[in-house]
Design a protein around this motif. Structure first.
Motif, PDB file in Angstrom:
ATOM      1  N   MET A  32       0.821  -1.206   0.000  1.00  7.41           N
ATOM      2  CA  MET A  32       0.000   0.000   0.000  1.00  7.41           C
ATOM      3  C   MET A  32       0.860   1.264   0.000  1.00  7.41           C
ATOM      4  O   MET A  32       0.609   2.187  -0.777  1.00  7.41           O
ATOM      5  CB  MET A  32      -0.962  -0.003   1.185  1.00  7.41           C
ATOM      6  CG  MET A  32      -2.083   1.002   1.026  1.00  7.41           C
ATOM      7  SD  MET A  32      -3.148   1.128   2.454  1.00  7.41           S
ATOM      8  CE  MET A  32      -4.425  -0.035   2.104  1.00  7.41           C
ATOM      9  N   THR A  33       1.903   1.288   0.849  1.00  6.73           N
ATOM     10  CA  THR A  33       2.756   2.491   0.892  1.00  6.73           C
ATOM     11  C   THR A  33       3.456   2.694  -0.450  1.00  6.73           C
ATOM     12  O   THR A  33       3.557   3.829  -0.925  1.00  6.73           O
ATOM     13  CB  THR A  33       3.826   2.407   2.007  1.00  6.73           C
ATOM     14  OG1 THR A  33       4.060   1.049   2.313  1.00  6.73           O
ATOM     15  CG2 THR A  33       3.394   3.108   3.253  1.00  6.73           C
ATOM     16  N   ASP A  34       3.920   1.612  -1.057  1.00  3.62           N
ATOM     17  CA  ASP A  34       4.547   1.717  -2.385  1.00  3.62           C
ATOM     18  C   ASP A  34       3.603   2.364  -3.384  1.00  3.62           C
ATOM     19  O   ASP A  34       3.997   3.229  -4.158  1.00  3.62           O
ATOM     20  CB  ASP A  34       4.893   0.313  -2.907  1.00  3.62           C
ATOM     21  CG  ASP A  34       6.287  -0.099  -2.502  1.00  3.62           C
ATOM     22  OD1 ASP A  34       6.862   0.582  -1.637  1.00  3.62           O
ATOM     23  OD2 ASP A  34       6.799  -1.102  -3.041  1.00  3.62           O
ATOM     24  N   SER A  35       2.341   1.915  -3.370  1.00  7.23           N
ATOM     25  CA  SER A  35       1.400   2.425  -4.363  1.00  7.23           C
ATOM     26  C   SER A  35       1.190   3.928  -4.174  1.00  7.23           C
ATOM     27  O   SER A  35       1.040   4.661  -5.151  1.00  7.23           O
ATOM     28  CB  SER A  35       0.073   1.653  -4.315  1.00  7.23           C
ATOM     29  OG  SER A  35      -0.688   2.044  -3.199  1.00  7.23           O
ATOM     30  N   ILE A  36       1.217   4.385  -2.911  1.00 10.46           N
ATOM     31  CA  ILE A  36       1.041   5.831  -2.668  1.00 10.46           C
ATOM     32  C   ILE A  36       2.289   6.605  -3.107  1.00 10.46           C
ATOM     33  O   ILE A  36       2.192   7.651  -3.746  1.00 10.46           O
ATOM     34  CB  ILE A  36       0.724   6.089  -1.180  1.00 10.46           C
ATOM     35  CG1 ILE A  36      -0.620   5.444  -0.844  1.00 10.46           C
ATOM     36  CG2 ILE A  36       0.682   7.583  -0.875  1.00 10.46           C
ATOM     37  CD1 ILE A  36      -0.928   5.367   0.618  1.00 10.46           C
ATOM     38  N   ASP A  37       3.467   6.042  -2.801  1.00  2.77           N
ATOM     39  CA  ASP A  37       4.714   6.705  -3.232  1.00  2.77           C
ATOM     40  C   ASP A  37       4.746   6.875  -4.753  1.00  2.77           C
ATOM     41  O   ASP A  37       5.096   7.937  -5.268  1.00  2.77           O
ATOM     42  CB  ASP A  37       5.934   5.880  -2.782  1.00  2.77           C
ATOM     43  CG  ASP A  37       6.144   5.958  -1.282  1.00  2.77           C
ATOM     44  OD1 ASP A  37       5.562   6.872  -0.659  1.00  2.77           O
ATOM     45  OD2 ASP A  37       6.866   5.104  -0.736  1.00  2.77           O
ATOM     46  N   ILE A  38       4.390   5.808  -5.454  1.00  3.54           N
ATOM     47  CA  ILE A  38       4.391   5.856  -6.927  1.00  3.54           C
ATOM     48  C   ILE A  38       3.411   6.924  -7.423  1.00  3.54           C
ATOM     49  O   ILE A  38       3.722   7.717  -8.311  1.00  3.54           O
ATOM     50  CB  ILE A  38       4.021   4.475  -7.511  1.00  3.54           C
ATOM     51  CG1 ILE A  38       5.120   3.462  -7.197  1.00  3.54           C
ATOM     52  CG2 ILE A  38       3.796   4.562  -9.013  1.00  3.54           C
ATOM     53  CD1 ILE A  38       4.756   2.032  -7.512  1.00  3.54           C
ATOM     54  N   LEU A  39       2.231   6.934  -6.794  1.00  2.00           N
ATOM     55  CA  LEU A  39       1.183   7.876  -7.197  1.00  2.00           C
ATOM     56  C   LEU A  39       1.648   9.324  -7.008  1.00  2.00           C
ATOM     57  O   LEU A  39       1.509  10.166  -7.897  1.00  2.00           O
ATOM     58  CB  LEU A  39      -0.077   7.611  -6.368  1.00  2.00           C
ATOM     59  CG  LEU A  39      -1.323   8.410  -6.706  1.00  2.00           C
ATOM     60  CD1 LEU A  39      -1.785   8.105  -8.116  1.00  2.00           C
ATOM     61  CD2 LEU A  39      -2.450   8.107  -5.724  1.00  2.00           C
ATOM     62  N   LEU A  40       2.244   9.615  -5.833  1.00  4.26           N
ATOM     63  CA  LEU A  40       2.710  10.973  -5.553  1.00  4.26           C
ATOM     64  C   LEU A  40       3.833  11.371  -6.508  1.00  4.26           C
ATOM     65  O   LEU A  40       3.905  12.507  -6.975  1.00  4.26           O
ATOM     66  CB  LEU A  40       3.174  11.091  -4.090  1.00  4.26           C
ATOM     67  CG  LEU A  40       2.060  10.947  -3.031  1.00  4.26           C
ATOM     68  CD1 LEU A  40       2.647  10.946  -1.630  1.00  4.26           C
ATOM     69  CD2 LEU A  40       1.013  12.037  -3.166  1.00  4.26           C
ATOM     70  N   ASN A  41       4.699  10.396  -6.830  1.00  3.97           N
ATOM     71  CA  ASN A  41       5.778  10.647  -7.786  1.00  3.97           C
ATOM     72  C   ASN A  41       5.254  11.008  -9.162  1.00  3.97           C
ATOM     73  O   ASN A  41       5.734  11.938  -9.802  1.00  3.97           O
ATOM     74  CB  ASN A  41       6.648   9.392  -7.918  1.00  3.97           C
ATOM     75  CG  ASN A  41       7.915   9.532  -7.107  1.00  3.97           C
ATOM     76  OD1 ASN A  41       8.364  10.650  -6.851  1.00  3.97           O
ATOM     77  ND2 ASN A  41       8.479   8.408  -6.695  1.00  3.97           N
ATOM     78  N   LYS A  42       4.259  10.244  -9.613  1.00  2.95           N
ATOM     79  CA  LYS A  42       3.670  10.481 -10.937  1.00  2.95           C
ATOM     80  C   LYS A  42       3.123  11.899 -11.035  1.00  2.95           C
ATOM     81  O   LYS A  42       3.251  12.544 -12.067  1.00  2.95           O
ATOM     82  CB  LYS A  42       2.496   9.519 -11.151  1.00  2.95           C
ATOM     83  CG  LYS A  42       2.854   8.161 -11.685  1.00  2.95           C
ATOM     84  CD  LYS A  42       1.540   7.444 -12.000  1.00  2.95           C
ATOM     85  CE  LYS A  42       1.766   6.020 -12.409  1.00  2.95           C
ATOM     86  NZ  LYS A  42       0.479   5.323 -12.617  1.00  2.95           N
TER      87      LYS A  42
END
Lengths: 331, 147
Positions: A52-62
């Protein structure tokens, strides 16, 4: 209850998956995939937090955003006391609402976020869901290394994390309307046949949504249910026909049957399940098709079996719920 | 829709389980485990020069050890998926149920995790095994005079 929205947009989405999902037909469309089930952590439970944390990090990066830009974080998962969501929220440190509707959690989150955005209570909301096959097996069934035999109607909890960034600023995809479902009880007691448990909930919500908005099946390019699996899918088509006189068969698909290659990946039996199952399919595939206008309007109905092992052992029925949102590509 | 009509709808869409095929596989694999057990008894009896009763205990320990080892190495669950009751009903299934639970809960600590959960599946077998042994022991005592 059906609500229409004017200013709710999906800025972007992100997906992280485990090894089994990465071998499926959508493999190239996920943002990140892992080759084992621990993802470099010590336990399966912390592994799910990482998803879950990975998915949020990726989203914020995008989106080139920072955690501090998030006004509200809504998340849910399958772990007891929605531990994954809480521990992720502990890292994000933003206002947090933890939610649970089993596999219907994702649309529940999106509906809540849409209502907050439409009422201008906040401007940017992140909705996340996750599930982990081995965490769910351990919690709901037998030890994962036991390999207990299952019937063909059983589904396979997907491993992954998925997040969605919703905002009031215009983007290519918007959430046009939503319907909050009603809990259904059709005397179903078999936890190995969740499709049969959830199909009436999906039917009820689809019918409510169409009626309340004065729409027909033809108003949509695609109607998508969460995780009914192969047999649940057939049950829903028949149920809609006999109960409501609505034929959805030529516009309908189920995310549980789309996430895996059902011919090659026999272990998944009737298909994928878990809160993240429908999110992975919608975010990796459907949203992109809406962005490039391949699809105009999609009704996404996530379905949840509100299964509690204790209640089932006490001979209570398994209840179900389905929440719908209508996704539209923006001109 | 009435619940009875819905039950019929669900039933109509339920896939047929391959019961015949499963039974044959379970019979053959279970039989093979039996043959391996018998060979082990003969082997121990001959080479260690012990009684058949002692050799049987050695055989059970060997099967339990192998099943536990294979579970820990991570491939026994795949065998169980294929052979189903052929591997679950013999002593191998008992060992496998304990080892798999132990592996699952080792992270939660030796007492609160492994200790508390190791018998999650096997506990039922032990409890009702002991209870039925007691009952049948009584019946045997009454009818056959303990012979």
């Amino acid at each position: 209850m059906t609500t229409k929205y004017k200013d709710v947009y999906i800025a972007d989405v992100s997906t992280v998956v485990g090894p089994y999902e990465a071998k499926g037909p959508l493999s190239k469309r996920f943002d990140r995939s892992y080759e084992d089930m621990y993802f470099g952590t010590d336990s399966l439970e912390t592994a799910e937090v990482k998803l879950m944390t990975d998915s949020i990090d990726i989203l914020l990066n995008k989106l080139k955003k920072d955690k501090s830009d998030i006004d509200l974080f809504i998340a849910g998962d399958l772990q007891n006391q929605i531990a994954t969501s809480s521990y992720t929220a502990g890292k994000i440190k933003r206002p947090f609402l933890g939610i649970y509707s089993a596999c219907a959690t994702n649309t529940e989150g999106l509906i809540m976020a849409s209502n907050f955005l439409e009422s201008k209570t906040c401007d940017e909301v992140v909705v996340s869901v996750s599930s982990h096959n081995m965490v769910a097996e351990k919690q709901f069934r037998n030890p994962t290394e036991y390999g207990a035999p299952k019937p063909g109607t059983a589904t396979f909890t997907a491993t992954g994390g998925a997040s969605c960034y919703l905002t009031t600023k215009k983007s290519k995809v918007r959430i046009a309307s939503s319907t909050i479902g009603i809990v259904q009880d059709y005397d179903q007691t078999d936890p190995m046949d969740m499709g049969a448990v959830m199909a009436p909930a999906a039917a009820n919500t689809i019918n409510d949504h169409l009626n309340n908005l004065d729409q027909t099946v033809d108003d949509y390019d695609l109607i998508l249910t969460g995780d009914l699996g192969i047999y649940g899918k057939e049950i829903l088509i028949d149920f809609m026909k006999t109960e409501y006189g609505i034929d959805i068969s030529n516009k309908y698909n189920d995310c549980g049957t789309m996430l895996y290659d059902l011919e090659e990946q026999k272990d998944v039996q009737a298909g994928g399940s878990g809160p993240v199952c429908s999110a992975l399919v919608v975010y990796s595939d459907i949203i992109k098709k809406l962005q490039n206008k391949e699809l105009k309007r999609v009704l996404y109905v996530a379905t949840g079996a509100l299964f509690n092992p204790t209640m089932v052992f006490q001979k209570e029925n398994i209840l179900s719920i389905a929440h719908a949102i209508s996704l539209e590509s923006v001109e | 829709m009435e619940k009875k009509i819905y039950d019929k709808l669900v039933y109509d869409h339920r896939p047929q389980e391959k019961r015949g095929q499963n039974a044959v596989i379970a019979f053959l694999i279970g039989g093979i485990i039996g043959v391996i057990g018998e060979l082990l008894v003969e082997f121990y009896g001959y080479y260690l020069d012990i009684s058949r009763a002692d050799a049987s205990i050695f055989m059970i320990i060997t099967l339990i050890f192998l099943a536990s080892l294979f579970t820990a190495l991570g491939f026994f669950d795949k065998w169980v998926k294929f052979a189903k009751c052929g591997l679950i009903i013999p002593i191998t299934g008992f060992a496998h149920s304990m080892t798999s639970a132990a592996i699952e809960y080792k992270k939660e600590g030796l007492v609160t995790g492994l200790g508390a959960n190791m018998f999650k599946l096997a506990g039922t077998v032990i409890l009702y095994g002991v209870v039925s042994a007691y009952i049948f022991g009584f019946i045997r005592l009454i009818i056959m005079g303990g012979a």
